[in-house]
Design an enzyme around this catalytic site. Structure first.
Site, PDB file in Angstrom:
ATOM      1  N   CYS A   1      19.125 -11.124 -56.653  1.00  0.00           N
ATOM      2  CA  CYS A   1      19.873 -11.173 -55.395  1.00  0.00           C
ATOM      3  C   CYS A   1      20.686 -12.461 -55.311  1.00  0.00           C
ATOM      4  CB  CYS A   1      18.932 -11.074 -54.199  1.00  0.00           C
ATOM      5  SG  CYS A   1      19.824 -11.146 -52.617  1.00  0.00           S
TER       6      CYS A   1
ATOM      7  N   LYS B   1      16.778  -4.911 -61.649  1.00  0.00           N
ATOM      8  CA  LYS B   1      18.182  -5.152 -61.267  1.00  0.00           C
ATOM      9  C   LYS B   1      18.557  -6.564 -61.699  1.00  0.00           C
ATOM     10  CE  LYS B   1      21.991  -4.097 -58.855  1.00  0.00           C
ATOM     11  NZ  LYS B   1      21.882  -3.720 -57.433  1.00  0.00           N
TER      12      LYS B   1
ATOM     13  N   ILE C   1      25.676  -4.699 -62.717  1.00  0.00           N
ATOM     14  CA  ILE C   1      25.205  -6.009 -62.269  1.00  0.00           C
ATOM     15  C   ILE C   1      25.078  -6.054 -60.743  1.00  0.00           C
ATOM     16  CG2 ILE C   1      26.177  -7.264 -64.229  1.00  0.00           C
ATOM     17  CD1 ILE C   1      28.584  -8.007 -62.434  1.00  0.00           C
TER      18      ILE C   1
ATOM     19  N   GLY D   1      31.736  -5.299 -54.857  1.00  0.00           N
ATOM     20  CA  GLY D   1      32.897  -4.424 -54.794  1.00  0.00           C
ATOM     21  C   GLY D   1      33.891  -4.686 -55.912  1.00  0.00           C
TER      22      GLY D   1
ATOM     23  N   GLY E   1      28.470  -1.956 -59.898  1.00  0.00           N
ATOM     24  CA  GLY E   1      29.330  -3.112 -59.652  1.00  0.00           C
ATOM     25  C   GLY E   1      30.790  -2.708 -59.613  1.00  0.00           C
ATOM     26  N   GLY E   2      31.373  -2.680 -58.428  1.00  0.00           N
ATOM     27  CA  GLY E   2      32.794  -2.374 -58.307  1.00  0.00           C
ATOM     28  C   GLY E   2      33.157  -0.915 -58.421  1.00  0.00           C
TER      29      GLY E   2
ATOM     30  N   THR F   1      28.655  -0.859 -52.409  1.00  0.00           N
ATOM     31  CA  THR F   1      29.802  -1.158 -51.556  1.00  0.00           C
ATOM     32  C   THR F   1      30.753   0.037 -51.484  1.00  0.00           C
ATOM     33  OG1 THR F   1      29.643  -3.486 -52.180  1.00  0.00           O
ATOM     34  CG2 THR F   1      31.699  -2.763 -51.172  1.00  0.00           C
TER      35      THR F   1
END
Length: 256
Positions: free
Chosen positions: A67, A104, A132, A159, A190-191, A213
């Site tokens: 985190c 994670k 990630i 994002g 991721g993104g 996200t």
């Protein structure tokens, strides 16, 4: 790390489990709290959280070792192969084989470091790795001052800005998993903010793709990807047969 109360989660997790459709599984992400006032160790607290999630109905446990919004030491746990091995072994032993453990992780400084961590995780009984997580960065306003206030100079960035780093992680992790014969399931995250990004992750080597996200902004993102896949399949059929399958594509979209 702030969390909902146990009473809330004891109702929420079973409710989520009961709402699942065919082919869906509930993954509950957990982490541990260091320096508890009652003297409980970080590892024991982590195990306690994982067992709570299992007992509440989680089908898979994701241990969050990365985190970006916690202390630097706790958020960088994933980079230390020795700590990953010790904590993962404790979690796997407590959970048993019936509830798979995913870890994670975040971005790595080197491929050698990633190699060491993946080997350690697999040896400890981890079944999958997700990467990630958000990237910790200094966030400033137009005046160059901490955007979230002086007490929080850094924050997790997620994002679209981290998509390239996520793709590079997946490519490296896939090569290591295959070369070392680790048998780890690779989850790319991721993104991922549109349907094409899902295919990009799969092409990079992911077995499974997650979105956080992206799903917040577009709750129908998974549906969009299924529709994209339907259109791609219809396009292949059109090329092979020479017939116009435009109506079939529209039907696939409407019925998804």
């Amino acid at each position: 790390m702030p969390s909902m109360t146990r009473d809330f989660l004891q109702q929420d997790i079973p409710a989520a489990q009961a709402a699942l459709g065919p082919g869906q599984v509930l993954v509950v992400s957990v982490t541990g709290t260091p320096n508890r006032a009652d003297g409980v160790s970080f590892i024991d607290d982590f195990v306690e959280a994982a067992l709570f999630a299992k007992q509440a109905g989680a089908g898979i446990i994701e241990a969050n070792y990365s985190c970006p919004n916690v202390s630097k030491g706790q958020g960088a746990l994933y980079t230390d192969a020795g700590q990953v091995a010790a904590l993962s072994q404790a979690l796997v032993t407590a959970l048993g084989r019936e509830v798979p453990l995913i870890i994670k992780v975040g971005a790595f400084l080197s491929k050698h470091q990633l190699d060491d961590v993946l080997v350690a995780a697999a040896a400890a009984g981890v079944r999958g790795v997700a990467g990630i997580n958000g990237l910790s960065r200094h966030i400033v306003n137009t005046d160059g001052l901490p955007a979230l206030g002086p007490d929080r100079p850094t924050s997790g960035v997620c994002g679209a800005p981290i998509r390239q780093a996520a793709l590079e992680f997946v490519q490296s992790a896939r090569e290591i998993i295959n070369r070392q014969g680790l048998g780890l399931t690779l989850i790319g995250v991721g993104g991922v903010t549109c349907a094409q990004h899902v295919d990009d992750m799969l092409d990079a080597g992911a077995d499974i793709v997650q979105s956080a996200t992206g799903m917040m902004w577009n709750p129908l993102l998974a549906c969009d990807h299924h529709q994209l896949a339907d259109r791609e399949k219809a396009g292949v059929a059109k090329q092979k047969s020479g017939f116009d399958h435009g109506w079939l594509v529209a039907q696939a979209v409407l019925n998804s």
